[in-house]
Design an enzyme around this catalytic site. Structure first.
Site, PDB file in Angstrom:
ATOM      1  N   ASP A   1      -2.085  75.889  21.496  1.00  0.00           N
ATOM      2  CA  ASP A   1      -2.551  74.667  22.165  1.00  0.00           C
ATOM      3  C   ASP A   1      -4.061  74.688  22.356  1.00  0.00           C
ATOM      4  OD1 ASP A   1      -2.846  72.387  23.632  1.00  0.00           O
ATOM      5  OD2 ASP A   1      -1.942  73.171  25.462  1.00  0.00           O
TER       6      ASP A   1
ATOM      7  N   ASP B   1      -6.361  68.340  19.264  1.00  0.00           N
ATOM      8  CA  ASP B   1      -5.434  68.999  20.186  1.00  0.00           C
ATOM      9  C   ASP B   1      -4.175  69.429  19.440  1.00  0.00           C
ATOM     10  OD1 ASP B   1      -3.865  69.890  22.248  1.00  0.00           O
ATOM     11  OD2 ASP B   1      -3.627  67.944  23.211  1.00  0.00           O
TER      12      ASP B   1
END
Length: 463
Positions: free
Chosen positions: A92, A302
């Site tokens: 992440d 992201d």
């Protein structure tokens, strides 16, 4: 990202859309409904989340896929403690904190639809685990009953995780210049979750935790690079087809055709200067200012987001341009509010190429598979636009990142990429110079001394 609040290491944090400061939690996104149960599950997942190197490059295995009917996330394995305990954690780049589930965790998932056996960190079983004391300069006021530093993260969808902050060893496998494999470890601070609720407790999406790779001072990248353990650069290549997988290294992957664009400075996320979008070579009639970074606005990368999101001012022009190209060969239809197309021929033959133009003349080329997904329902051959409308934000998630090499160069403050990459083939990775070793206890002591500085930086950014 959606508004949520956190209290971490004693400092209350109000994290507004995108720009509040260092985000120590997973990305939280307020999404529109999407056309299938599988997509809805991953929209919910988006919301819920929304090495000592001596002579080599730290290498991590990659599992998972962007295919929402298989995984919808990418994850790796990390080893924490002495002896090492192994955990599957989501990759992440949209958050900072590395956290894993605690052995004592209440309401944490006990099974996963991904077919992985979930594991829980046992601090008592690690000879090198150290709790961050509280109260102390490191953790002034948020303490547990037994005097440990704690954190709480509350998400927009009312999911909650909280736990304690610890320091222990992270195991690193590294590739030497002669292609042999070595192992080492380094001290690192991370979260140990003792409670989860909401979608975080959903077994359908469960892994052991999150590997936050953001730009904040408490991310593993920042912690290790600030002490010279690793270079301030990491790379990934996420395979999109089949069972997925890919490459994730703490180093710089070199590939012919790499292009680089600068990062927007002083941001908690990997914000970029998006200047325009072209569909089939034609620029969309959109003011470039809608992509710029300001309070509650911006464009960033992201890897913890499954889908992709387009700022609302550009969304309708984007759909109109795509539809105009494919209308002679496709039937348009709306499925649960999402633009979809029924085809009788190949997607690659019908849909246009989309180009995102960034600063420094860097273009990210998206093939149809990089902005569409196949709707698995009654009508076969139905493809839907995988970019969803988002007020203020453009977010490039796994749908757009897959099958490309991405390099996050924090030293030069830039991101680079190369398209059409085979993410399972051997990659050329730059190797940092040999670093001298230090004792385990000395390394741990250094980290404990540096933690207050990281927290001070966090506090100043928030203020």
């Amino acid at each position: 990202m959606g508004v949520h609040s956190s209290s971490f290491l004693g400092f209350p944090i109000a994290v507004a859309v995108l720009l509040a400061a260092v985000n120590c939690s997973t990305t939280v996104l307020h999404l529109e409904k999407t056309p299938s149960a599988s997509v809805e599950r991953h929209v919910a997942q988006d919301r819920a989340r929304h090495a000592r190197l001596f002579d080599g490059v730290a290498n991590f295995p990659v599992y998972g896929s962007a295919d929402m009917d298989l995984y919808g996330i990418y994850y790796t394995k990390v080893k924490l403690g002495s002896p090492p305990q192994e955990f599957s954690v989501q990759i992440d780049t949209g958050s900072d904190l590395l956290w894993v589930n605690a052995k004592s965790c209440a309401n944490c998932p006990r099974s996963s639809s991904f077919g992985i056996g979930l594991r829980f960190f046992d601090a008592a079983a690690s000879s090198t685990a150290k709790a961050v004391p509280c109260p102390s300069k490191t953790c002034p006021d948020q303490c547990t009953e037994n005097g440990q530093c704690s954190y709480t993260i509350k998400y927009e969808d009312r999911s909650v995780t909280y736990g304690v902050y610890m320091v222990d060893r992270i195991g690193l496998d590294f590739i030497r210049p002669d292609s042999t494999i070595g192992t080492s470890s380094a001290a690192i601070g991370f979260g140990v979750s003792t409670y989860q609720s909401g979608t975080l407790a959903d077994s359908a999406l469960a892994v052991d935790g999150i590997f936050g790779l953001g730009r904040g001072p408490l991310s593993p990248i920042s912690q290790l690079a600030s002490r010279g353990v690793i270079p301030p650069v990491f790379s990934h290549c996420l395979k999109g087809e089949g069972l997925g997988g890919g490459t994730f290294v703490l180093g710089e992957i070199s590939e012919p055709g790499m292009v680089y664009t600068p990062l927007v400075p002083a941001q908690p996320h990997y914000n970029l200067y998006l200047q325009s979008i072209a569909v089939n070579g034609e620029l969309l009639p959109v003011d470039p200012a809608v992509f710029a970074t300001s309070t509650g606005r911006g464009t960033f990368v992201d890897s913890g987001t499954t889908l992709a999101y387009l700022v609302e001012e550009a969304y309708e022009p984007f759909l109109s341009a795509v539809t105009a190209v494919v209308s002679p060969s496709a039937t348009t239809k709306i499925i649960v509010g999402q633009q979809c197309y029924l085809l009788s021929s190949s997607v690659s033959q019908v849909f246009p190429v989309v180009s995102l133009h960034f600063a420094n003349n860097a273009s990210l080329i998206l093939k149809p598979a990089d902005y569409l997904y196949e709707f698995v329902g009654d009508a076969r051959g139905t493809w839907c636009v995988g970019f969803l409308k988002k007020p203020g934000l453009t977010i490039l998630g796994d749908l757009a990142l897959k099958n490309k090499i991405f390099v996050y160069d924090l030293f030069r403050q830039q991101i680079g990429w190369a398209t059409n990459s085979d993410c399972l083939k051997a990659a050329h990775v730059s190797v940092p110079k040999q670093r001298s070793s230090s004792s385990s206890s000395g390394d741990m002591l250094m980290l404990l001394m540096l933690l207050p500085q990281a927290i001070i930086i966090l506090f100043l950014q928030i203020s």
